[in-house]
Design a protein around this motif. Structure first.
Motif, short mmCIF file in Angstrom:
data_model
loop_
_atom_site.label_atom_id
_atom_site.label_comp_id
_atom_site.label_asym_id
_atom_site.label_seq_id
_atom_site.Cartn_x
_atom_site.Cartn_y
_atom_site.Cartn_z
N SER A 111 46.55 45.30 22.83
CA SER A 111 47.02 44.37 23.85
C SER A 111 46.46 44.75 25.21
CB SER A 111 48.55 44.37 23.90
OG SER A 111 49.03 45.65 24.28
N VAL A 112 46.13 43.72 26.01
CA VAL A 112 45.46 43.93 27.29
C VAL A 112 46.21 43.23 28.42
CG1 VAL A 112 43.39 43.36 28.64
CG2 VAL A 112 43.16 44.30 26.33
N THR A 113 46.41 43.95 29.52
CA THR A 113 46.89 43.35 30.75
C THR A 113 45.66 43.06 31.62
OG1 THR A 113 48.99 44.52 30.71
CG2 THR A 113 48.26 43.65 32.83
N PRO A 114 45.35 41.78 31.87
CA PRO A 114 44.13 41.47 32.63
C PRO A 114 44.31 41.70 34.12
CG PRO A 114 45.28 39.46 32.03
CD PRO A 114 46.04 40.58 31.39
N LEU A 115 43.33 42.36 34.71
CA LEU A 115 43.28 42.55 36.16
C LEU A 115 41.97 41.95 36.63
CD1 LEU A 115 44.35 46.32 36.24
CD2 LEU A 115 45.85 44.33 36.54
N VAL A 116 41.99 40.67 36.93
CA VAL A 116 40.76 39.96 37.29
C VAL A 116 40.37 40.30 38.73
CG1 VAL A 116 39.66 37.71 37.56
CG2 VAL A 116 41.27 38.09 35.68
N ILE A 117 39.15 40.79 38.89
CA ILE A 117 38.63 41.15 40.21
C ILE A 117 37.89 39.95 40.78
CG2 ILE A 117 37.19 42.75 41.49
CD1 ILE A 117 39.69 43.99 40.12
N GLU A 118 38.30 39.51 41.95
CA GLU A 118 37.67 38.36 42.57
C GLU A 118 36.32 38.71 43.18
OE1 GLU A 118 38.99 35.46 42.23
OE2 GLU A 118 40.88 36.19 41.37
N ALA A 119 35.47 37.72 43.32
CA ALA A 119 34.15 37.95 43.94
C ALA A 119 34.31 38.49 45.35
CB ALA A 119 33.37 36.64 43.95
N GLN A 120 33.58 39.55 45.66
CA GLN A 120 33.58 40.19 46.98
C GLN A 120 34.96 40.71 47.39
OE1 GLN A 120 31.83 37.18 49.54
NE2 GLN A 120 29.76 37.73 48.91
N GLN A 121 35.77 41.06 46.42
CA GLN A 121 37.09 41.63 46.71
C GLN A 121 36.93 43.00 47.36
OE1 GLN A 121 39.92 41.31 43.52
NE2 GLN A 121 41.08 43.12 44.17
N VAL A 122 37.68 43.25 48.40
CA VAL A 122 37.61 44.54 49.10
C VAL A 122 38.96 45.25 49.16
CG1 VAL A 122 35.60 43.92 50.47
CG2 VAL A 122 37.89 43.40 51.34
N ASP A 123 40.04 44.50 48.97
CA ASP A 123 41.38 45.09 49.00
C ASP A 123 41.90 45.16 47.56
OD1 ASP A 123 43.98 45.86 49.31
OD2 ASP A 123 44.51 44.32 50.78
N PHE A 124 42.09 46.39 47.07
CA PHE A 124 42.49 46.57 45.68
C PHE A 124 43.93 47.07 45.55
CE2 PHE A 124 37.92 46.77 45.79
CZ PHE A 124 37.54 46.00 44.70
N SER A 125 44.68 47.02 46.63
CA SER A 125 46.04 47.55 46.59
C SER A 125 46.91 46.78 45.60
CB SER A 125 46.66 47.54 47.99
OG SER A 125 46.62 46.22 48.54
N ALA A 126 46.83 45.45 45.62
CA ALA A 126 47.64 44.65 44.70
C ALA A 126 47.18 44.85 43.25
CB ALA A 126 47.55 43.17 45.07
N THR A 127 45.89 45.03 43.06
CA THR A 127 45.36 45.27 41.71
C THR A 127 45.94 46.55 41.13
OG1 THR A 127 43.28 44.18 42.31
CG2 THR A 127 43.26 45.58 40.36
N VAL A 128 45.99 47.59 41.93
CA VAL A 128 46.51 48.87 41.45
C VAL A 128 48.01 48.77 41.20
CG1 VAL A 128 46.85 51.30 42.03
CG2 VAL A 128 44.68 50.18 42.55
N ILE A 129 48.72 48.04 42.03
CA ILE A 129 50.16 47.85 41.80
C ILE A 129 50.38 47.16 40.45
CG2 ILE A 129 52.21 46.57 42.57
CD1 ILE A 129 51.25 47.13 45.46
N ARG A 130 49.58 46.14 40.16
CA ARG A 130 49.70 45.46 38.87
C ARG A 130 49.37 46.41 37.72
NH1 ARG A 130 46.88 41.38 41.52
NH2 ARG A 130 45.03 41.65 40.20
N ALA A 131 48.37 47.28 37.92
CA ALA A 131 48.00 48.24 36.87
C ALA A 131 49.15 49.22 36.62
CB ALA A 131 46.75 49.00 37.28
N LYS A 132 49.79 49.66 37.67
CA LYS A 132 50.91 50.59 37.51
C LYS A 132 52.09 49.91 36.85
CE LYS A 132 51.66 53.48 40.97
NZ LYS A 132 51.83 54.00 42.37
N ASN A 133 52.36 48.67 37.24
CA ASN A 133 53.50 47.94 36.65
C ASN A 133 53.26 47.60 35.18
OD1 ASN A 133 54.87 48.03 39.07
ND2 ASN A 133 54.23 45.98 39.73
N ALA A 134 51.99 47.49 34.79
CA ALA A 134 51.68 47.18 33.39
C ALA A 134 52.10 48.31 32.46
CB ALA A 134 50.19 46.91 33.23
N ASN A 135 52.14 49.52 33.00
CA ASN A 135 52.54 50.69 32.21
C ASN A 135 51.72 50.83 30.93
OD1 ASN A 135 54.14 53.02 32.04
ND2 ASN A 135 55.58 52.02 30.61
#
Length: 298
Positions: A111-135
């Protein structure tokens, strides 16, 4: 009578010597590949000939019709090595995958929790929060640019992400490690034969390539170099130069780079004679990629 005896003796000597002399001719190696592959073959050729050749015979490269044929198409990339490592030795049951597209996330049966990275994304704070919450058991970074990977690794370290972080060869490259600094420490990847694979034999090959061609090699040159040493090792084992026997010997082949460093990494052949190099698990430690384990190439 004496003259006839001498002619008979010389004739017998010539007859006996004929096959032996013929056997001392060069071993003709037909190279079916591009210029990079041929460059690698040429580097190996110089070394092998300087050490006595193949079965005591010098080797030469010919365009076709050789005694042996080296075909780069025989080298195959192993299927999904990272996926095999994740579900095999690591035994993960769930993943968070950071990638630009969901297509890059479908590479394991877990099973995979998708963390889609947007084009030219520079702020990854929300991405990491989602990764941590995915456990999830681990985080995989795939198909991102160097800037994106560095930004994500930096934010992961900032937020104290504690699960394993893995990727492919680009994630443990010298360029990325230099950019990411300590944020790259602990990252793992499964790598095969490649210019930056952290093995002494590969570093030595790159030094030789730079000295002759003025720059680092690509994968094709490494395969050409390894292929000629493979030809030497197999032919020596056979005790004869025979292309049909050589091709047959590639089936279920197993050759160790410890016994023949010119192979660069261990080489394995499957039941069809398709060849694969050994796979290594690499981890970044103190800003340096280090091989820490071996993954079966089968």
């Amino acid at each position: 009578m004496k003259t006839r005896w001498l002619f008979t003796l010389f004739g017998l000597a010539a007859l006996l010597a004929g096959p032996a002399v013929a056997q001392q001719g060069p071993v003709k190696i037909a190279v079916d590949g591009g210029p990079g592959f041929a460059n690698g073959v040429e580097l190996a050729l110089r070394e092998i000939n300087g050490r006595g050749g193949i079965l005591g015979r010098q080797a030469v490269v010919v365009p076709s019709g050789g005694d042996l044929t080296l075909d780069p198409q025989r080298f195959a990339d192993p299927p999904s090595p990272l996926a095999r490592y994740l579900v095999g030795p690591l035994q993960v049951k769930s993943l968070a995958v950071a990638a630009r597209s969901t297509d890059d996330m479908r590479f394991t049966p877990v099973s995979v929790t998708p963390l889609v990275i947007e084009a030219q994304q520079v702020d990854f704070s929300a991405t990491v929060i989602r990764a941590k919450n995915a456990n999830a058991d681990a985080l995989v970074i795939r198909s991102l640019s160097t800037d994106e990977s560095v930004g994500l690794l930096t934010e992961l370290r900032k937020q104290g992400y504690a699960r394993p972080v893995l990727g492919e060869a680009a994630l443990v490259s010298a360029r990325l490690i230099e950019r990411a600094g300590d944020a790259a420490n602990g990252v793992r990847a499964v790598v095969g034969l490649g210019p930056e694979t952290p093995m002494p034999a590969i570093a030595d090959f790159q030094r030789k390539h730079r000295a002759v061609y003025g720059g680092p090699s690509g994968l094709d040159a490494m395969r050409g170099y390894s292929a000629l040493y493979l030809a030497k090792a197999v032919t020596t084992k056979l005790g004869k130069v025979d292309n049909a026997a050589f091709t047959a010997a590639l089936k279920n082949l197993s050759l160790s780079a410890q016994d023949e460093p010119g192979l660069l990494l261990d080489v394995f052949g499957d039941s069809d004679g398709m060849l694969r190099h050994q796979l290594l698990v690499v981890e970044v430690r103190e800003r340096k990629a280090v091989a820490i384990d071996v993954l079966s190439a089968q």
